[in-house]
Design a protein around this motif. Structure first.
Motif, PDB file in Angstrom:
ATOM      1  N   TYR A 180       0.796  -1.207   0.000  1.00 48.40           N
ATOM      2  CA  TYR A 180       0.000   0.000   0.000  1.00 48.40           C
ATOM      3  C   TYR A 180       0.834   1.263   0.000  1.00 48.40           C
ATOM      4  O   TYR A 180       1.905   1.330   0.571  1.00 48.40           O
ATOM      5  CB  TYR A 180      -0.919   0.017   1.224  1.00 48.40           C
ATOM      6  CG  TYR A 180      -1.618  -1.289   1.437  1.00 48.40           C
ATOM      7  CD1 TYR A 180      -2.443  -1.811   0.457  1.00 48.40           C
ATOM      8  CD2 TYR A 180      -1.425  -2.028   2.609  1.00 48.40           C
ATOM      9  CE1 TYR A 180      -3.081  -3.022   0.622  1.00 48.40           C
ATOM     10  CE2 TYR A 180      -2.059  -3.244   2.771  1.00 48.40           C
ATOM     11  CZ  TYR A 180      -2.884  -3.736   1.776  1.00 48.40           C
ATOM     12  OH  TYR A 180      -3.505  -4.932   1.950  1.00 48.40           O
TER      13      TYR A 180
ATOM     14  N   LYS B  35      -9.395  -2.114   1.537  1.00 49.63           N
ATOM     15  CA  LYS B  35      -8.199  -2.737   0.977  1.00 49.63           C
ATOM     16  C   LYS B  35      -7.489  -3.578   2.023  1.00 49.63           C
ATOM     17  O   LYS B  35      -6.950  -4.647   1.734  1.00 49.63           O
ATOM     18  CB  LYS B  35      -7.255  -1.675   0.427  1.00 49.63           C
ATOM     19  CG  LYS B  35      -6.164  -2.225  -0.477  1.00 49.63           C
ATOM     20  CD  LYS B  35      -5.469  -1.104  -1.237  1.00 49.63           C
ATOM     21  CE  LYS B  35      -4.535  -1.678  -2.297  1.00 49.63           C
ATOM     22  NZ  LYS B  35      -3.884  -0.597  -3.086  1.00 49.63           N
TER      23      LYS B  35
ATOM     24  N   ALA C 125      -2.739   6.678  -0.622  1.00 48.09           N
ATOM     25  CA  ALA C 125      -3.897   6.153  -1.329  1.00 48.09           C
ATOM     26  C   ALA C 125      -4.972   5.711  -0.349  1.00 48.09           C
ATOM     27  O   ALA C 125      -4.697   5.084   0.654  1.00 48.09           O
ATOM     28  CB  ALA C 125      -3.489   4.980  -2.206  1.00 48.09           C
ATOM     29  N   GLY C 126      -6.212   6.024  -0.669  1.00 50.14           N
ATOM     30  CA  GLY C 126      -7.327   5.574   0.147  1.00 50.14           C
ATOM     31  C   GLY C 126      -7.508   6.392   1.414  1.00 50.14           C
ATOM     32  O   GLY C 126      -6.652   7.176   1.816  1.00 50.14           O
TER      33      GLY C 126
ATOM     34  N   ASN D  82     -10.251   1.145  -1.802  1.00 47.75           N
ATOM     35  CA  ASN D  82      -8.853   1.497  -1.563  1.00 47.75           C
ATOM     36  C   ASN D  82      -8.585   1.937  -0.131  1.00 47.75           C
ATOM     37  O   ASN D  82      -7.474   2.383   0.184  1.00 47.75           O
ATOM     38  CB  ASN D  82      -8.426   2.618  -2.526  1.00 47.75           C
ATOM     39  CG  ASN D  82      -8.409   2.162  -3.973  1.00 47.75           C
ATOM     40  OD1 ASN D  82      -7.972   1.051  -4.270  1.00 47.75           O
ATOM     41  ND2 ASN D  82      -8.893   3.002  -4.862  1.00 47.75           N
TER      42      ASN D  82
END
Length: 485
Positions: free
Chosen positions: A45, A203, A49-50, A160
């Protein structure tokens, strides 16, 4: 020396306190770079992100359980400082501690002897009667229509996003407590996690659990492949421990007669307070917490465990907790990490310790002293009642010799607590119908009840044995709990 003297005085005082009906039954305390692990895992990861989500749950109420809400409030401060937004942090706590009449600092909650106020700014999403297993599951699944009360906030996550869940309370084999509603059973929790995974709305998910026998919530139940990594304060058959307790070292400020935290919980949080979350991994924190939670005395420690997709442990803490700019230059130094502490007490004895210190500190002849004596007497009588009832039920069903053997048996590692979870829930209801609530202490017998199910005992047999075992003790316990009220 201080701990030994306190313990000795504790036992001496308990031996001279009589229960409220005047029968002079003596009370006794029961014994009781970013990636430091080589190549990145599949699905590695990017911190940017997310969205980061967090669900924080204190599953108890009552000032004697101060530490659980203190733990959760401290966890909130870490996440808030790490950059998580309040809209993405969902807090469950009964909220009866900060302004409790027994709190020496009204409006303030601390999680360590010299700690700062951790209550300030904590969202009150689900408080009081809204702290339920039903709402917890609805929040995790993002199901707003299923909510009953509360702020309406849910984990409205996307594919995500990263989710961090932290739970602190009393637990038992296959069970996590809740303050006023039905408990969280392991099979139900796992089913909700599987449903969340099937929805494709995260995620990765990390779950930290502070409770006795908390390993049983995942042991033999949490499969790999859900992108879930869980750590627990204890394995599937042992207690977890409270820390910063009165009369123990380190102790809380003199005005406090209750434990301020739990060993596993303060270990991961004090580690998060002091280290760079952008470089420290989940695995490193797990090892640090495991070392601190351990003790040279096996009777005063638990085994921190990990379950699920262990590959996720290579991820940095910042993926779930964010990062504090002031700590970005800190490095992990194992030799400087907090050492194991002997000043701990079994979670299931922390309430009795509180009642004792409350009694000892109250003015002679005062209403507070009488209240504390009654609380202590009821707690000890209830313990005796539930212990003897379960033991007698085992003997009535399986015989005098075989009963203890069946009740105390432990399944092999990797095997779930019980084959039929509906049977377990039914047997608990049957016991409580005839014998009263298991209570926080009595939950320690969940494994025995599971073993009764695993032995093929029918509900009717359990009902008959429970009715016979509790025919005389339950009325006495009810009379004791209402005496002087």
């Amino acid at each position: 020396m201080m701990v030994r003297c306190t313990a000795a005085l504790f036992l001496l005082a308990l031996s001279i306190l009589s229960v409220a009906d005047g029968r002079h039954d003596f009370l006794k305390l029961p014994s009781e770079g970013r990636r430091l692990f080589g190549s990145s895992p599949v699905g590695a990861y990017d911190d940017s992100a997310g969205t980061k989500w967090a669900v924080l749950v204190a599953g108890s109420n009552g000032y004697e359980n101060y530490r659980h809400q203190a733990d959760v409030c401290h966890a909130y401060q870490i996440l808030k400082r790490g950059g998580l937004k309040d809209e993405n942090i969902i807090v469950f706590m009964y909220d009866d501690i900060a302004n409790n009449v027994e709190n020496p600092r009204p409006g303030v909650i601390i999680n360590s002897p010299h700690g700062e106020d951790v209550y300030k700014g904590v969202p009150k999403d689900y408080v009081g009667e809204d702290v339920t297993a039903h709402n917890f599951f609805a929040v995790l699944l993002g199901n707003k229509t299923a909510l009953k009360g509360g702020s309406g906030k849910v984990v409205d996550s996307g594919p995500n996003d990263h989710i961090f869940i932290y739970y602190a309370d009393h637990g038992a084999a296959g069970l996590l407590g809740m303050p006023t509603s039905r408990e969280i059973y392991a099979d139900e929790l796992i089913n909700v996690l599987k449903k969340k995974h099937a929805s494709g709305t995260y995620k990765s998910l990390v779950f930290y659990v502070e409770a006795c026998e908390s390993g049983s919530m995942f042991e033999g139940l949490l499969p790999e492949g859900l992108n879930i990594y869980a750590t627990t304060a204890s394995n599937s058959e042992e207690s977890s421990y409270a820390i910063y307790c009165p009369g123990y070292d380190p102790s809380p400020p003199p005005a406090y007669d209750t434990c301020l935290g739990d060993t596993y919980s303060v270990s991961w949080m004090e580690d998060s307070d002091s280290h760079n979350l952008q470089t420290e991994t989940l695995k490193q924190q797990y090892q640090l917490v495991k070392n601190r939670t351990a003790s040279q005395d096996p009777d005063l420690s638990s085994h921190v465990m990990q379950y699920g997709d262990l590959k996720l442990s290579a991820e940095t803490l910042s993926v779930y907790m964010g990062t504090h700019p002031n700590k970005d230059n800190h490095t992990i130094v194992y030799d400087n990490s907090p050492r194991p502490s002997s000043g701990v007490i079994n979670q299931r004895d922390a309430d009795v310790l509180h009642f004792w210190h409350k009694f000892r500190g109250a003015p002679q002849g005062s209403a507070k002293k009488f209240e504390a004596q009654k609380q202590l007497a009821v707690a000890m009588a209830q313990r005796t009642h539930v212990d003897s009832s379960i033991q007698l039920i085992g003997k009535l069903i399986f015989g005098t010799d075989k009963g203890p053997q069946v009740l105390n048996s432990v399944r092999p590692a990797g095997q779930a607590l019980v084959d039929d979870w509906d049977c377990l829930k039914s047997m608990v209801r049957t016991f409580e119908t005839h014998c009263g609530s298991l209570s926080q202490y009595g939950m320690r017998h969940m494994r025995s009840i599971a073993n009764i199910c695993n032995a093929g005992v029918k509900k009717e047999q359990m009902g008959e044995a429970s009715a016979q075992a509790c025919a005389t003790s339950l009325p006495f316990l009810g009379a004791l709990s209402t005496a002087g009220s």
